[in-house]
Scaffold this motif. Structure first.
Motif, PDB file in Angstrom:
ATOM      1  N   GLN A 177      41.799  42.086  45.979  1.00  3.56           N
ATOM      2  CA  GLN A 177      40.630  42.627  45.275  1.00  3.56           C
ATOM      3  C   GLN A 177      40.757  44.128  45.076  1.00  3.56           C
ATOM      4  OE1 GLN A 177      37.381  41.255  47.750  1.00  3.56           O
ATOM      5  NE2 GLN A 177      36.847  39.651  46.283  1.00  3.56           N
ATOM      6  N   LEU A 180      43.265  44.669  42.297  1.00  2.00           N
ATOM      7  CA  LEU A 180      42.957  44.038  41.013  1.00  2.00           C
ATOM      8  C   LEU A 180      42.721  45.026  39.869  1.00  2.00           C
ATOM      9  CD1 LEU A 180      42.819  41.250  39.818  1.00  2.00           C
ATOM     10  CD2 LEU A 180      40.381  41.198  40.334  1.00  2.00           C
ATOM     11  N   PRO A 181      41.961  46.123  40.064  1.00  2.00           N
ATOM     12  CA  PRO A 181      41.798  47.052  38.947  1.00  2.00           C
ATOM     13  C   PRO A 181      43.137  47.620  38.446  1.00  2.00           C
ATOM     14  CG  PRO A 181      40.177  47.517  40.647  1.00  2.00           C
ATOM     15  CD  PRO A 181      41.119  46.476  41.206  1.00  2.00           C
ATOM     16  N   GLU A 182      44.032  47.935  39.362  1.00  2.00           N
ATOM     17  CA  GLU A 182      45.356  48.447  38.967  1.00  2.00           C
ATOM     18  C   GLU A 182      46.171  47.351  38.278  1.00  2.00           C
ATOM     19  OE1 GLU A 182      46.655  51.426  38.928  1.00  2.00           O
ATOM     20  OE2 GLU A 182      44.979  52.410  39.934  1.00  2.00           O
ATOM     21  N   ILE A 183      46.073  46.151  38.804  1.00  8.52           N
ATOM     22  CA  ILE A 183      46.800  45.025  38.200  1.00  8.52           C
ATOM     23  C   ILE A 183      46.318  44.796  36.775  1.00  8.52           C
ATOM     24  CG2 ILE A 183      47.164  42.517  38.326  1.00  8.52           C
ATOM     25  CD1 ILE A 183      47.050  42.856  41.431  1.00  8.52           C
ATOM     26  N   ARG A 184      44.990  44.791  36.594  1.00 14.20           N
ATOM     27  CA  ARG A 184      44.437  44.593  35.253  1.00 14.20           C
ATOM     28  C   ARG A 184      44.852  45.719  34.321  1.00 14.20           C
ATOM     29  NH1 ARG A 184      38.553  42.584  37.146  1.00 14.20           N
ATOM     30  NH2 ARG A 184      39.065  40.361  37.245  1.00 14.20           N
ATOM     31  N   ALA A 185      44.821  46.937  34.803  1.00 17.71           N
ATOM     32  CA  ALA A 185      45.169  48.090  33.970  1.00 17.71           C
ATOM     33  C   ALA A 185      46.628  48.027  33.549  1.00 17.71           C
ATOM     34  CB  ALA A 185      44.882  49.398  34.701  1.00 17.71           C
ATOM     35  N   ARG A 186      47.497  47.520  34.412  1.00 15.35           N
ATOM     36  CA  ARG A 186      48.934  47.501  34.123  1.00 15.35           C
ATOM     37  C   ARG A 186      49.358  46.260  33.324  1.00 15.35           C
ATOM     38  NH1 ARG A 186      51.133  52.503  35.674  1.00 15.35           N
ATOM     39  NH2 ARG A 186      49.724  53.222  37.280  1.00 15.35           N
ATOM     40  N   SER A 187      48.504  45.243  33.262  1.00 19.00           N
ATOM     41  CA  SER A 187      48.901  44.003  32.580  1.00 19.00           C
ATOM     42  C   SER A 187      48.575  44.035  31.097  1.00 19.00           C
ATOM     43  CB  SER A 187      48.243  42.806  33.246  1.00 19.00           C
ATOM     44  OG  SER A 187      46.841  42.876  33.096  1.00 19.00           O
ATOM     45  N   ARG A 188      48.018  45.120  30.616  1.00 15.06           N
ATOM     46  CA  ARG A 188      47.670  45.199  29.189  1.00 15.06           C
ATOM     47  C   ARG A 188      48.831  45.632  28.359  1.00 15.06           C
ATOM     48  NH1 ARG A 188      41.863  47.969  30.190  1.00 15.06           N
ATOM     49  NH2 ARG A 188      40.965  46.154  31.103  1.00 15.06           N
TER      50      ARG A 188
END
Length: 188
Positions: A177, A180-188
C-alpha cells in the motif's frame, strides 16, 4: 567496512545456518539436538540486535552492513522454517507465506531503490513485530518439548508461527500500500 565487528556478527548469522540445521544430521538423541539447535538459534538471533547496536556505538555503520543485515535475518529465518517443515513442526503453508513475503518485499524494496523511492517502503513497526514473533516462535518449535516442565513449546510455537504468518501478510499488504502510489506513477 566489509569485516568490522558488526559485519562479522551479521556474517555469523549466515554461518550459523548449517550449524543449526546440521545438528539434526549428527547422531544425537533428538532432545539433545533440539536443545543445541534452540540455543544456537537464540545466540545467533541475538546478534541481530548486537550488530546494529555495535555499528552505531562504534560508528561502524556502512551501506554493506545495512544491506547484509536483513539478508542474514531472512536466510536464518527461512532456513529454520524449512527445517521445521521438514521435521513436521511447522506447516508448509506457513513456510510459503513467510518465504513468499520475503521474496516479494525484497524485490519491491529493490525496485523502489532503483526508482529512488526507498522511503515509501522503509522498515515499519509491523515488520519489526513480525520479526519478533518469528524469532520467538522458531526456538519454541526447535526445542519441541516442555520448557521448565510446564510450557509445551510445540503448542506455543505453533500458535506463534501462525501469528507470525498473519503479521507477515499484514506487513506485506502495508508495504505494498505504501508503494502503490509510486507503482501507479511509474506504470503510466
Amino acid at each position: 567496512m566489509f569485516f568490522n565487528l558488526p559485519t562479522l556478527l551479521t556474517w555469523a548469522r549466515i554461518a550459523a545456518i548449517p550449524l543449526i540445521v546440521g545438528v539434526y544430521y549428527i547422531d544425537l538423541p533428538l532432545a539433545q539436538a533440539n536443545l543445541i539447535a534452540t540455543v544456537l538459534f537464540i545466540v545467533f538471533a541475538l546478534t541481530d540486535w548486537a550488530d546494529g547496536y555495535l555499528a552505531r556505538r562504534l560508528n561502524q555503520t556502512s551501506a554493506f552492513g545495512a544491506f547484509l543485515d536483513p539478508v542474514a535475518d531472512k536466510f536464518l529465518v527461512c532456513a529454520c522454517v524449512l527445517a521445521l517443515v521438514h521435521m513436521d513442526r511447522a506447516d508448509v503453508f506457513v513456510a510459503l507465506i513467510i518465504i513468499g513475503r520475503e521474496i516479494a518485499i525484497s524485490s519491491l524494496r529493490e525496485w523502489m531503490a532503483i526508482i529512488g523511492a526507498t522511503k515509501s517502503v522503509a522498515v515499519h513497526m509491523i515488520g519489526k513485530a513480525k520479526t519478533m514473533v518469528q524469532m520467538i516462535a522458531i526456538p519454541f518449535l526447535l526445542f519441541d518439548g516442555r520448557l521448565l516442565g510446564v510450557i509445551d513449546t510445540r503448542v506455543w510455537g505453533t500458535w506463534l508461527i501462525w501469528i507470525a504468518a498473519v503479521l507477515t501478510v499484514w506487513s506485506m499488504v502495508y508495504y505494498l500500500q505504501k508503494a502503490l502510489p509510486e507503482i501507479r506513477a511509474r506504470s503510466r
